[in-house]
Design a protein around this motif. Sequence first.
Motif, short mmCIF file in Angstrom:
data_model
loop_
_atom_site.label_atom_id
_atom_site.label_comp_id
_atom_site.label_asym_id
_atom_site.label_seq_id
_atom_site.Cartn_x
_atom_site.Cartn_y
_atom_site.Cartn_z
N VAL A 13 9.06 -9.63 -53.32
CA VAL A 13 10.11 -10.21 -53.54
C VAL A 13 11.05 -10.46 -52.98
CG1 VAL A 13 11.86 -10.56 -55.54
CG2 VAL A 13 9.50 -8.87 -56.00
N ASP A 14 11.51 -12.16 -52.40
CA ASP A 14 12.18 -12.20 -51.33
C ASP A 14 13.60 -12.41 -52.05
OD1 ASP A 14 13.00 -14.44 -52.86
OD2 ASP A 14 11.81 -15.46 -51.24
N ALA A 15 14.51 -12.78 -50.63
CA ALA A 15 15.93 -11.79 -51.47
C ALA A 15 16.59 -13.12 -51.97
CB ALA A 15 17.28 -12.24 -49.86
N LYS A 16 15.98 -14.15 -52.11
CA LYS A 16 16.14 -14.99 -53.21
C LYS A 16 15.43 -14.81 -54.84
CE LYS A 16 17.63 -19.15 -50.15
NZ LYS A 16 16.57 -20.76 -49.59
N GLY A 17 14.86 -13.89 -54.73
CA GLY A 17 14.31 -13.81 -56.13
C GLY A 17 12.88 -14.27 -56.11
N ARG A 18 12.21 -15.05 -55.31
CA ARG A 18 10.72 -15.65 -55.91
C ARG A 18 10.21 -14.85 -55.50
NH1 ARG A 18 13.07 -20.05 -51.24
NH2 ARG A 18 13.04 -18.53 -50.09
N VAL A 19 8.94 -14.88 -56.30
CA VAL A 19 7.26 -14.14 -56.65
C VAL A 19 6.80 -15.11 -56.55
CG1 VAL A 19 8.66 -11.90 -57.42
CG2 VAL A 19 7.43 -14.45 -58.95
N GLY A 114 14.83 -3.40 -62.08
CA GLY A 114 14.86 -2.67 -60.98
C GLY A 114 14.07 -2.83 -59.36
N LEU A 115 14.09 -4.60 -59.73
CA LEU A 115 12.89 -5.18 -58.82
C LEU A 115 14.04 -4.70 -57.44
CD1 LEU A 115 10.79 -8.35 -60.17
CD2 LEU A 115 10.33 -5.53 -59.74
N THR A 116 13.04 -4.88 -56.69
CA THR A 116 14.09 -4.82 -54.74
C THR A 116 12.84 -5.66 -54.28
OG1 THR A 116 13.25 -2.86 -54.22
CG2 THR A 116 15.36 -3.12 -55.41
N ASP A 117 12.19 -5.35 -53.82
CA ASP A 117 10.93 -5.99 -52.96
C ASP A 117 10.18 -6.46 -53.08
OD1 ASP A 117 10.92 -3.45 -52.44
OD2 ASP A 117 10.56 -3.09 -50.36
N SER A 118 9.36 -6.03 -53.94
CA SER A 118 8.04 -6.13 -54.77
C SER A 118 8.10 -5.75 -55.98
CB SER A 118 7.08 -5.13 -53.86
OG SER A 118 7.04 -3.58 -54.46
N ALA A 119 6.66 -6.36 -56.93
CA ALA A 119 6.47 -6.78 -58.00
C ALA A 119 4.92 -6.14 -58.43
CB ALA A 119 7.04 -8.11 -58.86
N PHE A 120 5.00 -5.79 -59.41
CA PHE A 120 3.51 -5.89 -59.72
C PHE A 120 3.29 -6.40 -61.26
CE2 PHE A 120 -0.12 -3.13 -62.45
CZ PHE A 120 -0.64 -2.87 -60.88
N PHE A 121 2.06 -7.25 -60.98
CA PHE A 121 1.53 -8.04 -62.28
C PHE A 121 0.85 -7.73 -62.44
CE2 PHE A 121 3.97 -11.88 -59.33
CZ PHE A 121 4.34 -12.48 -60.39
N ILE A 122 0.87 -7.68 -63.85
CA ILE A 122 -0.71 -6.44 -64.85
C ILE A 122 -0.68 -7.33 -66.17
CG2 ILE A 122 0.45 -4.90 -65.88
CD1 ILE A 122 -2.46 -3.13 -65.28
#
Length: 168
Positions: A13-19, A114-122
């Motif tokens: 997750v980048d600083a602008k919230g893009r995944v 609570g997303l900061t620097d990574s996200a988990f997709f399932i």
Amino acid sequence: MARRFRGSEEVKVDAKGRVSIPAKFRRVFESCDPDWDTGKRAQLVIVYGTRDWNYLQLFTMTAMEEIEDGISRMPRGSAARNLLENIYQGHADEAEIDGDGRLVLPQKLREKIGLTDSAFFISAGDSLKVWNPAAYADEERRLEELVPEFEPGADPLSLLTPSGGAEV
């Protein structure tokens, strides 16, 4: 039948919230968006649910249409319809995947789960769930506790009833 999501993936997750939406997932969003065509941006719906949800759910346009059709068949003013309208319409935002295959997750939604620097997709069939990776690890442990005891070598598909519904 519309295409289904399969698999899981952890992304930055980048600083602008893009995944970045992995290509295998983008193809499902594209194929389940009746307005999508080459060069266009695939549309989707982000459902962030009630305050106790600690994940986001990304629905294809086709899946969301099916949900909304089901809700519209319920009696107006019923508690069940009001609940579902609140969750799937009131606590939802339309979004699109940009030309670089990214989705912008608004700050309020990132903060909610609570997303900061990574996200988990399932994958969840016709939707994707987006989790904070640590929260998903906790959820997976909780789900494992719900799984019934199997005889050694038993097939988990035995949980399905003959009509295709789950027994548990």
